[in-house]
Design a protein around this motif. Structure first.
Motif, PDB file in Angstrom:
ATOM      1  N   THR A   1      -8.723   3.126  13.354  1.00 17.40           N
ATOM      2  CA  THR A   1      -8.918   2.671  11.966  1.00 17.40           C
ATOM      3  C   THR A   1      -9.233   1.170  12.025  1.00 17.40           C
ATOM      4  O   THR A   1     -10.166   0.765  12.678  1.00 17.40           O
ATOM      5  CB  THR A   1      -7.667   2.964  11.124  1.00 17.40           C
TER       6      THR A   1
ATOM      7  N   GLU B   1       0.345   4.075  -2.814  1.00 13.73           N
ATOM      8  CA  GLU B   1      -0.114   5.400  -2.426  1.00 13.73           C
ATOM      9  C   GLU B   1       0.962   6.485  -2.485  1.00 13.73           C
ATOM     10  O   GLU B   1       0.640   7.672  -2.562  1.00 13.73           O
ATOM     11  CB  GLU B   1      -0.690   5.345  -1.000  1.00 13.73           C
TER      12      GLU B   1
ATOM     13  N   ASN C   1       0.811  -1.218   0.000  1.00 12.39           N
ATOM     14  CA  ASN C   1       0.000   0.000   0.000  1.00 12.39           C
ATOM     15  C   ASN C   1       0.843   1.266   0.000  1.00 12.39           C
ATOM     16  O   ASN C   1       0.433   2.281  -0.585  1.00 12.39           O
ATOM     17  CB  ASN C   1      -0.966  -0.023   1.187  1.00 12.39           C
TER      18      ASN C   1
ATOM     19  N   ASP D   1      -4.228   7.188   4.091  1.00  9.39           N
ATOM     20  CA  ASP D   1      -4.675   8.566   3.882  1.00  9.39           C
ATOM     21  C   ASP D   1      -4.149   9.480   4.980  1.00  9.39           C
ATOM     22  O   ASP D   1      -3.693  10.607   4.713  1.00  9.39           O
ATOM     23  CB  ASP D   1      -6.207   8.626   3.853  1.00  9.39           C
TER      24      ASP D   1
ATOM     25  N   MET E   1      -7.563   1.434   4.778  1.00  7.32           N
ATOM     26  CA  MET E   1      -6.976   2.369   3.812  1.00  7.32           C
ATOM     27  C   MET E   1      -6.831   3.768   4.405  1.00  7.32           C
ATOM     28  O   MET E   1      -5.985   4.553   3.958  1.00  7.32           O
ATOM     29  CB  MET E   1      -7.834   2.413   2.554  1.00  7.32           C
ATOM     30  N   ARG E   2      -7.622   4.069   5.414  1.00  5.56           N
ATOM     31  CA  ARG E   2      -7.513   5.385   6.052  1.00  5.56           C
ATOM     32  C   ARG E   2      -6.163   5.555   6.727  1.00  5.56           C
ATOM     33  O   ARG E   2      -5.669   6.681   6.872  1.00  5.56           O
ATOM     34  CB  ARG E   2      -8.651   5.567   7.067  1.00  5.56           C
TER      35      ARG E   2
ATOM     36  N   LYS F   1      -0.378  10.103   4.640  1.00  3.61           N
ATOM     37  CA  LYS F   1      -0.086  11.119   3.621  1.00  3.61           C
ATOM     38  C   LYS F   1      -0.436  12.516   4.126  1.00  3.61           C
ATOM     39  O   LYS F   1       0.308  13.482   3.910  1.00  3.61           O
ATOM     40  CB  LYS F   1      -0.859  10.807   2.339  1.00  3.61           C
ATOM     41  N   GLU F   2      -1.575  12.620   4.802  1.00  3.53           N
ATOM     42  CA  GLU F   2      -2.021  13.921   5.304  1.00  3.53           C
ATOM     43  C   GLU F   2      -1.056  14.491   6.333  1.00  3.53           C
ATOM     44  O   GLU F   2      -0.735  15.688   6.308  1.00  3.53           O
ATOM     45  CB  GLU F   2      -3.409  13.755   5.926  1.00  3.53           C
TER      46      GLU F   2
END
Length: 372
Positions: free
Chosen positions: A167, A30, A26, A362, A358-359, A365-366
């Protein structure tokens, strides 16, 4: 982006190797060409399997290599899995909990950001373990945990500085690849549509569950003609536990044990071909959820109970110390006789758990890629 991953890797545990594979796959999906280094007990094997850099995880070998990797890294990913716990003895700086927290401390000394990634926390019962958690876990820059229980425990332990988000286990974002190796390894079977995956593990001195599992399997063989197939998620440890169950069975000749050298992806594909799973190992139950296979869990730890509640199978399962063989046998018959209905429940919950897994990416990355 340069990333170091620290976890229980290179020790032959299928669940942890599935975690590592899911993280790596992942990250590559990503992020733009991430440079990945893994701390592993088997660095050559880890490097070859995942096409990454790998450094021996123990303190006594290549300490300079670990420092160099952390200094060069933008981020240390600590996890996933149940790293921060003192189920196994924790003495001063020895044991899993101090090891992983000291890696975090070393990363901060090297000026590297730290993310606890999709972790399951606890139990942490020792006074020394609680002190270490409050001292070092608060150094993390950001935390994701795989269940609410873990977040609540962190706060109870005084770990309140890093933001913590619930998560799910990153294995719910596993990239499945078709592979029939496990099924192909079995002797020729008259039927392949009656398989039940079985996952047992040693758990300290507790052995009663082996007799209880044997009772349940014998009843299912007699009443529904199932073929139990044991899936050894941690090599020879689970192979022995599987044979301990079979010693108590009247119909052990109807059972099979898979080899211990299959990959997480191969075990996942096999479990996906079964009618049901009865198991102890968390990631055997996660594999079942991922593939829509109804399952019954013998919960030896809060992490297993938390997963079963999220997969929709808790009502059919039991805490290890409270197992009623007759009741669980009836639950198994219900799942087998209404498999499609229960499979749909599991699949719906798996879709939600995958989105939550998947969060983790996210949020990574954030917090660490798009920050100004």
């Amino acid at each position: 982006m340069k990333v170091v991953i620290s976890g229980f890797y290179g020790l032959g545990n299928t669940g942890d190797e599935a975690i590592l594979e899911a993280i790596i796959d992942n990250l590559r999906q990503e992020l733009d060409s991430p440079d990945i280094t893994v701390f592993s007990l088997s660095p050559e094997e880890t490097a070859k399997t995942h096409n990454v850099k790998s450094i021996f995880r123990g303190w006594k070998q290549d300490f300079k290599g670990k420092v160099r990797a952390l200094r060069q890294a933008n981020l240390l990913i600590s996890g996933g899995g149940g790293l921060l716990q003192d189920t196994y003895p924790t003495k001063f700086l020895f044991g899993p909990l101090p090891y992983y927290l000291l890696i975090v401390f070393l990363a901060k000394l090297c000026g590297t950001k730290v993310m606890f990634f999709s972790q399951g926390i606890g139990p942490v019962n020792s006074k020394w373990g609680k002190t270490l958690m409050k001292m070092f876990a608060n150094m993390a820059d950001f935390v994701t945990v795989r269940d609410q229980y873990s977040k609540d425990l962190l706060h109870k332990l005084g770990v309140t500085k890093p933001e913590t988000i619930v998560t799910s286990d990153i294995v719910f974002a596993f990239h499945r690849k078709e592979d029939t190796s496990c099924m192909d390894s079995l002797p020729q079977l008259e039927r392949k549509d009656n398989l039940v995956a079985v996952s047992v593990r040693p758990w300290f001195e507790k052995v009663k569950q082996f007799e209880q599992m044997a009772e349940i399997l014998d009843e299912l063989i007699e009443q529904r003609g199932i073929t139990p197939v044991f899936v050894p998620m941690e090599g020879h440890h689970d192979d022995k536990a599987s044979r301990d169950v079979m010693k108590h069975m009247k119909h052990a000749d109807k059972c099979h044990i898979l080899g211990t050298d299959f990959t997480p992806n191969q075990y996942l594909n096999f479990i996906g071909q079964c009618q049901m799973t009865i198991g102890m190992r968390l990631h055997a139950l996660i594999f079942s959820t991922l593939t829509g296979v109804p399952h019954i869990g013998f919960s030896y730890d809060k992490k297993v109970e938390s997963l079963l509640k999220r997969s929709g199978m808790w009502d059919y399962s039991a805490v290890l110390e409270e197992i009623d063989s007759a009741k669980l046998t009836q639950n198994a018959l219900t799942l087998l006789d209404n498999r499609e209905e229960h499979s749909q429940v599991v699949q719906a919950n798996a879709a939600q758990l995958r989105a939550e897994a998947m969060r983790n990416l996210d949020l990574l990355k954030e917090k660490f890629v798009y920050t100004k």
